[in-house]
Each structure stands twice: as C-alpha cells, then as structure tokens.
Design an enzyme around this catalytic site. Structure first.
Site, PDB file in Angstrom:
ATOM      1  N   GLY A  38       0.996  -1.146  -0.124  1.00 18.34           N
ATOM      2  CA  GLY A  38      -0.024   0.141   0.081  1.00 18.34           C
ATOM      3  C   GLY A  38       0.766   1.366   0.034  1.00 18.34           C
ATOM      4  CB  THR A  40       3.662   6.890   0.659  1.00 22.00           C
ATOM      5  OG1 THR A  40       4.893   6.577   0.429  1.00 22.00           O
ATOM      6  CG2 THR A  40       3.352   8.386   1.216  1.00 22.00           C
ATOM      7  N   GLY A 141       8.956   5.041  -4.964  1.00 18.63           N
ATOM      8  CA  GLY A 141       8.056   6.058  -4.431  1.00 18.63           C
ATOM      9  C   GLY A 141       9.000   7.041  -3.816  1.00 18.63           C
ATOM     10  CG  HIS A 439     -32.316  21.327  -8.924  1.00 18.67           C
ATOM     11  ND1 HIS A 439     -31.318  22.524  -8.617  1.00 18.67           N
ATOM     12  CD2 HIS A 439     -33.352  21.531  -8.392  1.00 18.67           C
ATOM     13  CE1 HIS A 439     -32.116  23.057  -7.820  1.00 18.67           C
ATOM     14  NE2 HIS A 439     -33.471  22.434  -7.476  1.00 18.67           N
TER      15      HIS A 439
END
Ligand code: FAD
Length: 463
Positions: A38, A40, A141, A439
């Site tokens: 997983g 950082t 990373g 809306h």
C-alpha cells in the site's frame, strides 16, 4: 510457452497496480516490498490523512449543527479517531494483499537492488536472494524531506508521518510549508482545536493552484484563526522547553520568533531510489529522480519506472495510471501516459480541485481564452450544506474547448471527475451545457460556469 517474468519493486499504488495489470496480461509477477503493502498512500499518506480529516469534518458538523437545528455537545476522543484511522488503513492494506494473491502475484518482503538489468537482489534481515526478470518495473516512491535548517532535528519537529501518529492534539503547531500536505494537516489540527500557524516561502500558499482559488482558501483559513506567513523564511529552530522557538524572517525583513508545541516540516518529498543501485545498470536519473518517457520506459531496455520515483505529479492516481501503462508496455503493448486529465485535489474545508490549465498557465502559453465563473452562494445544494465557493472554467476563445476547471466548494474532489472527462474528450462549453445536471447538486455549478463563459448564465447576472 514460457511466461514473461516481471519484477515490480515497491508495493505502493503504483507498484501493486502495475503488478496486478501485468499478471492480468499473463506475466509471472513478483512484487518486492521493503515495508508495508500500500506504500505511502495507504499507510502514511492519502488514506490516513483523509480518515483524520473525516473526523475533523464530523467534529465541525457536530459543533456547527445548531445552524440547521441539530444541537450536539461535541467532544473529541482523539485516541478513538486514531483507532478508526488505523482500522481503515489495515482494511485497505489487507485488501491489497488479497488482490495480489487473487491475481497470483508473488510478494516478497525485502529491500531490492539491481545486480544487472535482469537480476534483482533482495535482502531481508540476514537473508539474500537473487531473482531473474525479463522486465522490471521500479515503483519505489518517495519519503519526507527535511530541509537543512539549523535545529530542524529537535524533538518538537515532526514530518507528515509523525503528525499522523500523534497521540494527542497539540495546543499549537507551526507548519513549515504551505503546500497540499501542509494545508491538509493545518485543516485537520486546526479543526480539532489546535492553534495553527503556516510559514510559506513563496508569496502565496498552494502556489500551484489557480491564484483566485488559493486566495479564497487562504482567506477562509485565516478567518478560522490560522496565522499564515507568506514570503517568509525559516532561519532556525530552537528546541529544549515545552515549545520550540522558530525564528523566521518576514517579508518586511523583520525577524520574528514563533513558538509552537509541534513544528510540522512539510516542504516536499525526497525520491526514494538510493537503495536500488541504479548506477550499476546505467538507469538515467537526476539526483535519484528516474527519467522516463511517456511509455514509462527508462533508458535501459526492459526497465520501467512509475509514480513518485519519477518526480512530476506526486499523486497516488498518477502512480496507479502509470503503473497500468508500464505493465501494458512491459507486456509488449504500446500505451502512452497522458497527464492532461490529471485532477489535483486538496481535501480542505471547503475542498478545492482542479484539472487542466490555470489562467496563469494559459496566459504563459499565449492561449486566447475565456473564463466562466459561478459563485456557489447561488447554488442551492451548497447553501443547504452551509458552504460557499466557486467554479471557474477556462475555455479556448475560438472553439470553446474546455482547457481548465478550478473548483473551491463542497464535493469539489468528486465533481472534478466530470471536468477531467470533458478535458480528456476535448469537450466544448456547448457540450457541457448540453449535458443535463441533476438538481439540486453542487455539480449544477459546473454547467452554470460554462453558461457564464458564454455570457448566458441563468442564476447570476451576466457581465
Ligand atoms: P509509494 O506509495 O511511496 O510506495 C513506494 C513503496 O516502495 C513503499 O512501500 C516503499 O517501502 C517501497 N520501496 C522503496 N524502495 C524499495 C526497495 N529498494 N525495495 C523494496 N521496496 C521498496 N496522493 C493523492 O493522490 N491523494 C492524496 O490525497 C494524497 N495525500 C497524501 C498525504 C500525505 C501525508 C502524503 C505523504 C502523500 C499523499 N499523497 C496523496 C501522495 C501519494 O501518497 C503518493 O503520490 C503515492 O503513494 C505514490 O505512490 P508510489 O507507488 O509511487 O510510491
């Protein structure tokens, strides 16, 4: 036929996605991770920050509920907030583990380094093993960076990982660096009752964000009690007592001491490629940042790199998209990575999100453009939610092609996906206007901003 052997180094959102995609395409995949699956993002980045931000938002809603008739006596149990954060992290990390297993990706714990372009050494404790590969995808990373400021190593100084692991909410926190991570941390801790100050060297916080949007956000943060010092440099930090004393030089040239229980250093991230021994195989890099082309290829045949370790836009969704691209190309397809639709999101209150060009960038590129703005005070759903803000669209003057969208307001980080799709499809203002928006939603403001660009807004006066 022998299956291609692909080794992925790093199990963050870049690496694990690359591993899954390569396995889907028929490769025999091994993923090497030195810490936690997983990376950082899941462990000390996107997910834990957003979990604590959620706590902060619920706390704020409870305190401000009386506006819409809910009277609550809100108290904070920060220990429980941390437990909630960790449960989510653990669940997602477990999910990644399960996905890799389901795709028959072999996961090996250890630190990987190159022996040659097709052999990777993995060290784990006292054990060393060598893996052979036809293709290697590097996804190692980044890690927090500590600037060379005298005294920055005193006990009160922490990085983002330290801030996410605090046991209690400090009385006061000075944040060095007004980038995305610094501002999200400021939002968490200020909302939870901490007196927060931010020191930024540049003339504005979030210098990469559209100036009008970052200005609006800075105004909101100040209104909530944060002190923001821009064009201000940190000269030194003195620890020792209950609080650290941070000496800063203000824009005026005057020196000032700011005291804080914690000093969060959030000045950027350092590429994490040192352990790979890149020079051994001749992979080109600039002070660790691996150089890649749009196919995520390095200069060495068969070696790809993705995500934070390539510099550029250090975001989890960029790493994952590059992971898919690298895996496809490693499996002899030809797919290019295109940054054009990359959304940047900041999970403040209200959120900000943007995709495509800012006005400043359009001007620099000498593009003739028009702008449509819609203030969220004129949007029913935003008013119901007690939030204000703006949607701003930048479009090409001649054809109306949407070039950039910048939002500050509730749900901005979700709404931006529609705008990224529009930019990816080279959609025009008319095409956005021709799309019916539900809306009441905040997304109606995107259509109204497009109408405003054509001076035909329905719910604000056209100028
Ligand atoms: P990483 O996630 O850093 O993973 C790299 C992995 O490689 C690590 O697990 C590391 O242990 C491993 N590794 C390194 N070297 C070796 C080696 N030699 N051998 C074996 N394994 C090795 N991004 C967003 O998009 N949205 C957000 O909201 C967001 N919030 C963030 C908040 C914080 C506080 C931080 C710090 C970051 C945040 N980010 C966010 C950025 C995001 O986390 C990163 O862009 C993303 O994790 C990069 O993915 P990656 O796979 O390239 O690297």
């Amino acid at each position: 036929m022998d299956r291609l052997k692909v080794i992925v180094i790093g199990g963050g959102p870049g690496g694990y996605v690359a591993a899954i995609r390569a396995a889907q395409l028929g490769a025999e995949v091994t993923l090497v991770e030195k810490d936690k699956l997983g990376g950082t993002c899941l462990n000390v980045g996107c997910i834990p920050t957003k979990a604590l931000l959620h706590t902060a938002q619920v706390f704020r809603s409870a305190k401000e509920g009386s506006i819409c008739g809910v009277i609550a006596d809100a108290t904070l149990d920060f220990g429980k907030a941390q437990k909630h954060k960790q449960q989510i992290v653990d669940k997602l990390v477990g999910g990644v583990k399960g996905l890799l297993a389901a795709n028959k990706v072999k996961v090996i714990a250890g630190i990987a380094s190159f022996l040659d372009p097709s052999h990777i050494q993995v060290k784990c404790g006292g054990d060393t093993r060598v893996l052979a590969a036809d293709r290697v995808i590097i996804a190692t990373g980044s890690i927090p960076m500590m600037p060379p400021i005298p005294g920055i190593d005193v006990g009160q100084c922490i990085d983002s990982t330290g801030a996410l692991g605090l046991d209690t909410v400090p009385e006061s926190m000075l944040i060095i660096g007004g980038g995305v991570i610094g501002i999200e941390m400021a939002t968490i801790f200020s909302t939870l009752g901490c007196k927060v100050g931010i020191v930024e060297m540049m003339s504005a916080i979030l210098p990469m964000v559209d100036e009008e949007i970052s200005g609006m956000l800075a105004g909101k943060l100040k209104k909530e009690g944060m002190d923001i010092f821009t064009s201000t440099e940190v000269e030194s930090v003195i620890g020792g007592g209950e609080t650290a004393k941070v000496k800063v030089k203000l824009q005026s040239g005057e020196e000032k001491i700011i005291q804080a229980e914690k000093v969060l250093v959030s000045v950027g991230r350092k590429i994490d490629t040192e352990s790979l021994k890149l020079n051994k195989v001749g992979v080109r890099h600039e002070r660790g940042r691996i150089i890649v082309d749009v196919y995520m290829r390095t200069n060495v045949s068969g070696i790809y790199a993705i995500g934070d370790c390539t510099g550029g836009s250090m975001l989890a969704h960029v790493a994952s998209m590059q992971g898919e691209v690298a895996a496809e190309n490693a499996m002899d397809k030809s797919v290019a990575f295109d940054i054009k639709t990359n959304p940047s999101c900041i999970y403040t209150d209200p959120e900000t999100a943007s995709v495509g060009l800012t006005e400043q960038q359009a001007r620099k590129k000498k593009i003739e453009y028009i702008v449509g703005k819609f203030p969220l005070v004129a949007n029913g759903k935003s008013l119901i939610m007690g939030s204000e803000g703006m949607v701003k669209i930048i479009a090409d003057k001649k054809y109306g092609e949407i070039l950039g969208v910048h939002i500050i307001g509730p749900r901005a980080t979700d709404i931006i996906a529609e705008c990224a799709l529009a930019i990816g499809m080279e959609a025009t203002l008319d095409e956005l206007i021709g799309t019916i928006h539900a809306h009441p939603t905040v997304s109606e403001a995107v259509r109204e901003a497009a109408l405003a660009a054509e001076k035909r807004a329905l719910h604000i006066p056209n100028r």
